[in-house]
Design a protein around this motif. Structure first.
Motif, PDB file in Angstrom:
ATOM      1  N   GLY A  42      -3.231   5.510  -4.496  1.00  9.80           N
ATOM      2  CA  GLY A  42      -2.307   4.396  -4.357  1.00  9.80           C
ATOM      3  C   GLY A  42      -1.987   4.141  -2.895  1.00  9.80           C
ATOM      4  N   GLY A  43      -0.822   3.532  -2.668  1.00 10.42           N
ATOM      5  CA  GLY A  43      -0.454   3.175  -1.301  1.00 10.42           C
ATOM      6  C   GLY A  43      -1.250   1.970  -0.821  1.00 10.42           C
ATOM      7  N   SER A  44      -1.244   1.776   0.498  1.00 17.50           N
ATOM      8  CA  SER A  44      -1.889   0.589   1.073  1.00 17.50           C
ATOM      9  C   SER A  44      -3.243   0.875   1.714  1.00 17.50           C
ATOM     10  CB  SER A  44      -0.955  -0.025   2.129  1.00 17.50           C
ATOM     11  OG  SER A  44      -0.642   0.960   3.111  1.00 17.50           O
ATOM     12  N   THR A  45      -3.470   2.120   2.125  1.00 18.00           N
ATOM     13  CA  THR A  45      -4.716   2.411   2.861  1.00 18.00           C
ATOM     14  C   THR A  45      -5.983   2.028   2.115  1.00 18.00           C
ATOM     15  OG1 THR A  45      -3.616   4.200   4.063  1.00 18.00           O
ATOM     16  CG2 THR A  45      -6.032   4.248   4.028  1.00 18.00           C
ATOM     17  N   PRO A  46      -6.069   2.293   0.800  1.00 18.12           N
ATOM     18  CA  PRO A  46      -7.339   2.025   0.109  1.00 18.12           C
ATOM     19  C   PRO A  46      -7.567   0.557  -0.222  1.00 18.12           C
ATOM     20  CG  PRO A  46      -5.801   3.066  -1.417  1.00 18.12           C
ATOM     21  CD  PRO A  46      -5.095   2.961  -0.110  1.00 18.12           C
ATOM     22  N   ASP A  72      -1.652   8.650  -9.135  1.00 18.66           N
ATOM     23  CA  ASP A  72      -0.200   8.678  -9.311  1.00 18.66           C
ATOM     24  C   ASP A  72       0.290   7.251  -9.451  1.00 18.66           C
ATOM     25  OD1 ASP A  72      -0.665   8.116  -6.500  1.00 18.66           O
ATOM     26  OD2 ASP A  72       1.466   8.423  -6.187  1.00 18.66           O
ATOM     27  N   ARG A  74       4.024   4.653  -9.676  1.00 19.54           N
ATOM     28  CA  ARG A  74       5.466   4.473  -9.632  1.00 19.54           C
ATOM     29  C   ARG A  74       5.886   3.951 -11.003  1.00 19.54           C
ATOM     30  NH1 ARG A  74       4.389   2.045  -4.478  1.00 19.54           N
ATOM     31  NH2 ARG A  74       3.474   3.622  -3.123  1.00 19.54           N
ATOM     32  N   ASN A  84       0.868   0.942  -8.091  1.00 19.61           N
ATOM     33  CA  ASN A  84      -0.458   1.282  -7.572  1.00 19.61           C
ATOM     34  C   ASN A  84      -1.550   0.645  -8.425  1.00 19.61           C
ATOM     35  OD1 ASN A  84       0.419   2.846  -5.404  1.00 19.61           O
ATOM     36  ND2 ASN A  84       0.543   4.697  -6.665  1.00 19.61           N
ATOM     37  N   MET A 147      -2.436  10.094   2.193  1.00 25.08           N
ATOM     38  CA  MET A 147      -1.444  11.055   2.676  1.00 25.08           C
ATOM     39  C   MET A 147      -0.316  10.313   3.388  1.00 25.08           C
ATOM     40  SD  MET A 147      -1.787  14.348   5.241  1.00 25.08           S
ATOM     41  CE  MET A 147      -1.906  13.301   6.704  1.00 25.08           C
ATOM     42  N   GLY A 148       0.887  10.663   3.069  1.00 23.79           N
ATOM     43  CA  GLY A 148       2.025  10.073   3.768  1.00 23.79           C
ATOM     44  C   GLY A 148       2.268  10.754   5.101  1.00 23.79           C
ATOM     45  N   THR A 153       0.788  13.914  -0.828  1.00 21.19           N
ATOM     46  CA  THR A 153      -0.422  13.293  -1.348  1.00 21.19           C
ATOM     47  C   THR A 153      -0.215  13.039  -2.829  1.00 21.19           C
ATOM     48  OG1 THR A 153      -2.857  13.390  -1.372  1.00 21.19           O
ATOM     49  CG2 THR A 153      -1.655  15.439  -1.889  1.00 21.19           C
ATOM     50  N   ALA A 154      -0.845  12.030  -3.367  1.00 23.82           N
ATOM     51  CA  ALA A 154      -0.487  11.502  -4.686  1.00 23.82           C
ATOM     52  C   ALA A 154       1.037  11.325  -4.655  1.00 23.82           C
ATOM     53  CB  ALA A 154      -0.990  12.414  -5.799  1.00 23.82           C
ATOM     54  N   SER A 155       1.742  11.852  -5.657  1.00 23.90           N
ATOM     55  CA  SER A 155       3.202  11.834  -5.533  1.00 23.90           C
ATOM     56  C   SER A 155       3.735  13.259  -5.455  1.00 23.90           C
ATOM     57  CB  SER A 155       3.844  11.076  -6.698  1.00 23.90           C
ATOM     58  OG  SER A 155       3.711   9.667  -6.521  1.00 23.90           O
ATOM     59  N   ARG A 184       8.309   8.684 -10.401  1.00 26.81           N
ATOM     60  CA  ARG A 184       6.851   8.683 -10.329  1.00 26.81           C
ATOM     61  C   ARG A 184       6.229   9.481 -11.469  1.00 26.81           C
ATOM     62  NH1 ARG A 184       5.129   7.749  -4.831  1.00 26.81           N
ATOM     63  NH2 ARG A 184       6.784   6.549  -3.800  1.00 26.81           N
TER      64      ARG A 184
HETATM   65  C1  6PG Z   1       1.709   6.427  -3.441  1.00 31.45           C
HETATM   66  C2  6PG Z   1       0.413   7.041  -3.053  1.00 31.45           C
HETATM   67  C3  6PG Z   1       0.645   7.947  -1.888  1.00 31.45           C
HETATM   68  C4  6PG Z   1      -0.068   7.287  -0.735  1.00 31.45           C
HETATM   69  C5  6PG Z   1       0.487   7.763   0.568  1.00 31.45           C
HETATM   70  C6  6PG Z   1      -0.122   6.972   1.725  1.00 31.45           C
HETATM   71  O1  6PG Z   1       1.909   6.153  -4.622  1.00 31.45           O
HETATM   72  O2  6PG Z   1       2.482   6.152  -2.508  1.00 31.45           O
HETATM   73  O3  6PG Z   1      -0.338   7.544  -3.982  1.00 31.45           O
HETATM   74  O4  6PG Z   1       0.203   9.257  -2.031  1.00 31.45           O
HETATM   75  O5  6PG Z   1      -1.459   7.548  -0.824  1.00 31.45           O
HETATM   76  O6  6PG Z   1       1.887   7.565   0.541  1.00 31.45           O
HETATM   77  O7  6PG Z   1       0.291   5.635   1.569  1.00 31.45           O
HETATM   78  P1  6PG Z   1      -0.287   4.485   2.574  1.00 31.45           P
HETATM   79  O8  6PG Z   1      -1.736   4.383   2.279  1.00 31.45           O
HETATM   80  O9  6PG Z   1       0.473   3.256   2.180  1.00 31.45           O
HETATM   81  O10 6PG Z   1      -0.003   4.969   3.963  1.00 31.45           O
END
Ligand code: 6PG
Length: 251
Positions: A42-46, A72, A74, A84, A147-148, A153-155, A184
């Motif tokens: 999840g998150g924005s990187t991918p 993971d 929300r 995600n 990774m935050g 990582t993940a939640s 989460r």
């Molecule tokens: C989530 C993600 C989390 C994410 C990291 C990095 O649900 O937030 O799974 O593990 O991969 O927080 O987030 P960014 O890619 O937005 O930096």
């Protein structure tokens, strides 16, 4: 075998490289076992990676043999900007010819969260007509992780009781207060760490400190950075953990 580190000039180059790696992994897995179980992060990187995969001809013909899972989620409605799954749907799943029954969304909109986590775990352990997640030995074929800046990582966040989970494959938990969507559902290390391949996608200078600490001394980094707890738990000679970093994150 230790974790690989691959550094790229920017997120675009990183995303293109990972897309090629995923296509190769899918081709090899399907040729060998007739399936490719892929966990999306999840998150924005991918986001850019998913856009590239959506248009990649080499994998287009494989989607019918690919099973998609969430790493993971929300606990928000589907379609919520924090979801995600919604990000993956907007940038990948809505644009590929994948059978709907190949997409295994974490049902994080089920309340209470414990029921959502249990339902997802039941699905993973039950498997499907054309896929199975082994209870021992290799679990998924490929898990994508982010990774935050705090090394989560993940939640799986620092100081969370979830870090010590040894049996369950999914857990409900609360993210730290700094996060908007605190409730989460997450995969846990027992199932993540048995994957055949695990790819970290990490971008940005705010990730530099945990990246450098994890590569400098993985053992001591485990206490502060949950991402350091991602390690081979099945057979380190047959598992691959690779970090794909942009220069900003690598330093
Ligand atoms: C989530 C993600 C989390 C994410 C990291 C990095 O649900 O937030 O799974 O593990 O991969 O927080 O987030 P960014 O890619 O937005 O930096």
């Amino acid at each position: 075998m230790g974790a690989e580190k691959h550094v790229y000039a920017d997120l675009e180059m990183l995303s293109s490289a990972v897309a090629a790696e995923i296509v190769a992994a899918a081709q090899k897995s399907i040729a060998a076992r007739g399936q490719f179980t892929l966990v999306l992060s999840g998150g924005s990187t991918p986001r850019r990676l998913y856009q590239i995969l959506a248009g990649a001809p080499a994998i287009a013909i494989l989607w019918s043999q690919i099973q998609i899972f969430g790493g993971d989620e929300r606990c928000v409605p589907v379609g919520d900007p924090q979801s995600n799954y919604s990000m993956a749907h907007q940038n990948l799943l809505a644009h590929i010819a994948i059978p709907p029954h190949n997409i295994h969304r974490i049902p994080a909109d089920i309340d209470p969260p414990e029921l959502a986590a249990s339902a997802y775990e039941y699905l993973l352990r039950a498997g499907g007509a054309s896929w199975k997640i082994e209870p021992t030995g290799p679990s998924f074929d490929l898990v994508l992780l982010g990774m935050g800046a705090d090394g989560h990582t993940a939640s799986l966040f620092p100081n969370s009781p979830a870090l010590a989970e040894k049996e369950r494959w999914t857990l409900p938990l609360l993210a730290p207060p700094v996060h908007d969507a605190r409730q989460r559902i997450t995969l846990t290390f027992p199932v993540i760490n048995r994957s055949r391949q695990i790819f970290f996608l990490v971008s940005g200078t705010d990730k530099r400190e945990p990246v450098q600490s994890i590569f400098a001394d993985p053992a001591s980094a485990r206490d502060g950075y949950p991402a350091a707890r991602v390690q081979a738990a099945w057979d380190s000679t047959q598992q691959r953990i690779a970090w794909f970093l942009d220069q900003a994150a690598a330093g």
